[in-house]
Design a protein around this motif. Sequence first.
Motif, short mmCIF file in Angstrom:
data_model
loop_
_atom_site.label_atom_id
_atom_site.label_comp_id
_atom_site.label_asym_id
_atom_site.label_seq_id
_atom_site.Cartn_x
_atom_site.Cartn_y
_atom_site.Cartn_z
N ILE B 576 0.83 -1.21 0.00
CA ILE B 576 0.00 0.00 0.00
C ILE B 576 0.86 1.25 0.00
O ILE B 576 0.50 2.27 -0.57
CB ILE B 576 -0.95 -0.01 1.22
N PHE B 577 2.00 1.16 0.61
CA PHE B 577 2.86 2.35 0.71
C PHE B 577 4.04 2.34 -0.25
O PHE B 577 4.55 3.38 -0.61
CB PHE B 577 3.38 2.50 2.14
N PHE B 578 4.46 1.15 -0.62
CA PHE B 578 5.65 1.07 -1.46
C PHE B 578 5.29 0.58 -2.86
O PHE B 578 4.57 -0.41 -3.01
CB PHE B 578 6.68 0.11 -0.84
N PHE B 579 5.79 1.29 -3.84
CA PHE B 579 5.55 0.89 -5.22
C PHE B 579 6.86 0.37 -5.78
O PHE B 579 7.85 1.08 -5.82
CB PHE B 579 5.06 2.09 -6.02
N ASP B 580 6.87 -0.88 -6.20
CA ASP B 580 8.14 -1.43 -6.67
C ASP B 580 7.94 -2.29 -7.90
O ASP B 580 8.44 -3.40 -7.99
CB ASP B 580 8.80 -2.23 -5.54
N ASP B 581 7.20 -1.79 -8.86
CA ASP B 581 6.94 -2.56 -10.07
C ASP B 581 7.83 -2.04 -11.19
O ASP B 581 7.57 -0.99 -11.77
CB ASP B 581 5.46 -2.40 -10.43
N VAL B 582 8.92 -2.79 -11.48
CA VAL B 582 9.89 -2.27 -12.44
C VAL B 582 9.34 -2.32 -13.87
O VAL B 582 9.90 -1.72 -14.77
CB VAL B 582 11.21 -3.06 -12.37
N SER B 583 8.24 -3.03 -14.05
CA SER B 583 7.74 -3.16 -15.42
C SER B 583 7.34 -1.80 -16.01
O SER B 583 7.18 -1.68 -17.22
CB SER B 583 6.56 -4.11 -15.46
N ILE B 584 7.20 -0.78 -15.17
CA ILE B 584 6.86 0.52 -15.73
C ILE B 584 8.03 1.09 -16.51
O ILE B 584 7.88 2.11 -17.17
CB ILE B 584 6.42 1.53 -14.65
N GLN B 585 9.16 0.44 -16.44
CA GLN B 585 10.32 0.90 -17.22
C GLN B 585 9.96 1.05 -18.69
O GLN B 585 10.33 2.02 -19.34
CB GLN B 585 11.45 -0.12 -17.06
N ASN B 586 9.20 0.05 -19.18
CA ASN B 586 8.85 0.10 -20.60
C ASN B 586 8.02 1.33 -20.93
O ASN B 586 8.07 1.83 -22.03
CB ASN B 586 8.07 -1.15 -20.99
N ASN B 587 7.24 1.77 -19.97
CA ASN B 587 6.40 2.93 -20.24
C ASN B 587 7.17 4.23 -20.11
O ASN B 587 6.82 5.22 -20.72
CB ASN B 587 5.22 2.96 -19.29
N ILE B 588 8.20 4.20 -19.27
CA ILE B 588 8.92 5.44 -19.00
C ILE B 588 10.07 5.64 -19.98
O ILE B 588 10.27 6.73 -20.48
CB ILE B 588 9.41 5.45 -17.54
N VAL B 589 10.78 4.55 -20.24
CA VAL B 589 11.86 4.66 -21.20
C VAL B 589 11.33 4.20 -22.54
O VAL B 589 11.13 3.03 -22.77
CB VAL B 589 13.06 3.79 -20.80
#
Lengths: 437, 705
Positions: B576-589
């Motif tokens: 709930i407090f920590f966001f640690d989903d590296v898959s957003i890399q594809n969306n950011i880079v």
Amino acid sequence: MATDPVVLSLKQSLPCRDSQIDQLYNLLPGKDDISIPSVYICGAASTGKSAVVTSMLHKLEIKHAIVNLVECYTSKILFENILNKFSDHTFDPTNPLPYAKCDNLMDFISHLKGINGLDKSVLVLDKAEELRHMDANLLPAFLRITELTNLNITVILISDIVFEKYYNKSTDVEPLKVYFPQYNKDELLEILTLDFDYVKSEAAIDFDVDFYKNYLSLFLSVFYRACRDLCELRYMSRVNFTKYLQPVVQKQCSVSDSMVLWRNIAPVLKNSLEVLYLRVDVTSDQMNNAAHSLELPYYAKYLLVAAYLASYNSTKDDKKIFVRNTGKKSKSVREIKAKSKVSEQLNTQLGPKPFTFDRLLAIFYAILEEKVGFNNNLLVQVSSLVELRLLVLSTVGDGTSLDGQKYKCNVSFDFIHSTAKTIGFNIKKYLSDFRHL
Amino acid sequence: MDEETTSVSKGVFIFNNNTIKRSSHGKKRKKQTTETTKDDNGIFASNLWYQQYANLKTILEENITELNDNMFSSVLSQLVEFVGNCHNTTVEEIPTAALLTGINMPDHGAQFSSLINQIKQTETPHVVCLQSQDCTHIKNMMENMISKFINYDSPLEDEDEDDHRNIKKNQLNLPVLQCWYNNLYVEKSSSSPIKQQTKNSQKVLVVIIPDFESFSTIVLQKFILIISSYIEVLPFVFIFGVATSLNTLHTSLSYQIMSKINIRVFKSQPSIVYLDKVLENAFFDTNFPFHLGGKVFNLFVDLFLFYDLSVNNFITNIKYAMAEHFCSGNTMSLCTLSISEAREMIEMFSHNDFENARHLLSFRKLVEDQTYENRIKLLTDDDYLKEVLMQHLKKIQKYLRRFHLFLKLLHVLVNDLPKAPLGKKIRELYAIAVSKDITKSDEYRQCFQLLGFLSKTELLPKISTIINILSPRVKRFENNKIADFLNKLKQDLKDLNDFNMNELQDAVEEIECEELVDETMDSRKQFKEKLLGLTKQKATRQLNKYEQLRKDVLDLLTNAFEEYLVEPKSFYFHEIFFFDDVSIQNNIVGSHRSAIHNALNDPQYYLQCSCCEIYTSSTILRTMPDICVAYKLHLECGKMINLYDWLQAFLSIIDHSDCDDESRRYVKPELQARFTQAVAELEYLGFIKNSKRKADHVARLTWGG
């Protein structure tokens, strides 16, 4: 020669220009005789050309218009400016219209004829060298303005360059020329001494003119060889004089202690000689190393290094340099000698060569040790390097071919050397000029 | 808008946004923006998570704008002062401020706009900011500048606005500006000398050039020359934003020009310092509940350091991560640091929301750790889950508060150790602390070993800073462990302070000398052994008084760190407090090459249709879009592609019906058109280009997939 009181007062306020003032005085329209159509004044920057002309016109109360050609980026502005000034036109602030709309030379001449009381007036065109970049008919027209308008108008052209540089097919009228030579050391000293009042008002302590003259002769002994520009010398002398005074202000020595003061100022003057014309404070340190003051992202630094390598290595050497060879060849002395070139032949001395984007990327990936994805953020770096003018586009294409873009690296060897150092990269190893050493 | 754009022909329609006329339409714009935000809310407004998200986003943005103002305040105030003072004495050169900004132009937008605001408020209303794209030619530049000066709506003459606008652009030149300026100041003050002289003392005209590098040097040189010829009548001041270094000024302006301006250099902070400040003050704030996990945090920092050095991008990334985090469900609305707020939220939860909570990964762990009955209860009973959730939330909230506090303390201790095993910056500590148990790491052990060697003079200031950080916190939650901890620390500090080092040293030296002199040495070897023995002895020997004290303090600290700096993953519901989903890399880079390849090679990836499903990447189906078929066929070719062969291959896939050679000669015009279109599209995308070397061939421009 008539000694007009005006001339005398002019000679007093503008020292060391006596002969020029006399010459000009004789050329300007007098009370009765016919005036000379055109005068060309030339001389290096800050030799008092504009100052002499404007103050003389003011004092002699001759009707005149002074236009600086630099601000006339179109001939329309030039014409309207002259007309406004000759007609004493004032703008209506809510609707600022010029005296007359005037797009070309014909209109200008006819409007000029319409203005009353222009007989024996003077038109001054400062920075006349700009005329060469403007419409071709302007210079001949201004030289013959008396013929064209039937008015007694004297045109004075003021410029840094000799009149011969204006010659082209249509130049057949030669104006009368007045030359303003550069000041010599004594004259400079005399003129700089005029700064005394200003300097004294700025300074914290009291001193007399002789003290200031002493300083100036010291100052000129260092600077006279490097620079004769009065403006620059005045700026430098002001900057350095505060430093010269410092020991006195801090009560370390008295005003009469000229030896101590000299020993104190000598290194300062030497340092500021190095930043002559640069107008920066000597104490600021960012001058020394541009590469350290510039912060770039890690990959951008690599891209810049790659660009430098691409610019200063020839394409045929690429394979030799960037393909990792397995067996190390030992280098014989003869080989080294054969490869060493005179410094004029070094690629790094010859200036950057254009390279394609593909080559840049290939070199980038060859010199970068870790694998890095080929993504948009990386590509954006290239365009931001171009924006910072660290890379320049070498072909000014029509923009239709996206892949045909060629770049050049725009930084010096010292710069790239220290940039490469910050990322721990030995650039000499990859430059064909230095590799064999 | 629809009505405006309906047209028989295709075309480009221009919608004027109000950016240019910002100053005049400020009020209107504000209204519009508030309306649009309301509209935005419309989609998700009913969802609990969105409310919490919007709430946090505004907090973050407010923090950052406040921080921005503070960050630049010193440079800004210097600049503003410079602008105010530069025309107090008569000037011959144009006073110029060179602001070394660093390479990220977008980041400086905020900086320059706050500079403009401040100058407008305090010094002069006449500020013009010139953009390079408007100034490609000297004519444009002058006209632009003058029109901006003249059309500035001073508060007095709002009504006259329209009159000013009537001036045609080509009428604008410097004499006009001079006349306007004289009208504003010189004439007014002369007509009513007593009343307005003080108020309308001549205000300077400020010209800001935010991106010096992108201006054409020729235009700039000319511009400076022109302005310098007017400097006596119009008090101009320049502010140049220089992205690279001062050398750029010297290389792009000739001496003639340089002598016309009087430069003073201002330096703004490097962007890395900016980032650290933003992180420390806005993000590692104890009041900000949303946290990035170690992997995502490292990803963002890497992006910053390696690619762009752009703080704006960094913040945008965080915002994106926040959006991603919150939209995963209503459970995320519990991401708050106030217990009462969390209670309110949870009271509004529906059954679905609790189901959402049950999908969290750490919930499974929680269930596994429980007894059988509790398990069933957790899985079925919403009310029970509610209580459990609240309980754990409280735990995490408490943990988070202390986590940040003790992270700061640890930072104080370790930031200046030799080689800085844990890093020098608090962000480095954070990255380690959220991804693993920092107290169990090697680096941490190394740090404490090094701390064990500190002298009194080094140790004392550290302890006292720690106490300074702690003391204001303790008042809030008194009478607990932290208060105890603080008191103990204070006691230790006092002991250390009282302790006199000299006594100790004398004692030590005496012992050592005695021992060394005492023995008679036979050989070098013996002496060596002796020394070795001595050192060993030293290690085992009783610690002296200072060492004892130091050990006590460090033990106290390390115990506290071990208690409070635990890994966030050890808590249930930490998601709930920590966001640690590296898959957003594809969306950011973004990586457009692979995206395009993916789309063309496997259209189902984007189209999500059942017809184009493929199992190996080389399969070509006739149901795929034409361009995909053409693309996949071209992948099989060499450098030059024969168009006829390509067409035949295309036909053989699209049109199964007639395969015999006879019929091939005749190509259906419809199919040929489709093929031609696909080829044209590929050319447009840059995969092939026309070749002049071979007839009927095109050249391939890309390699590999």
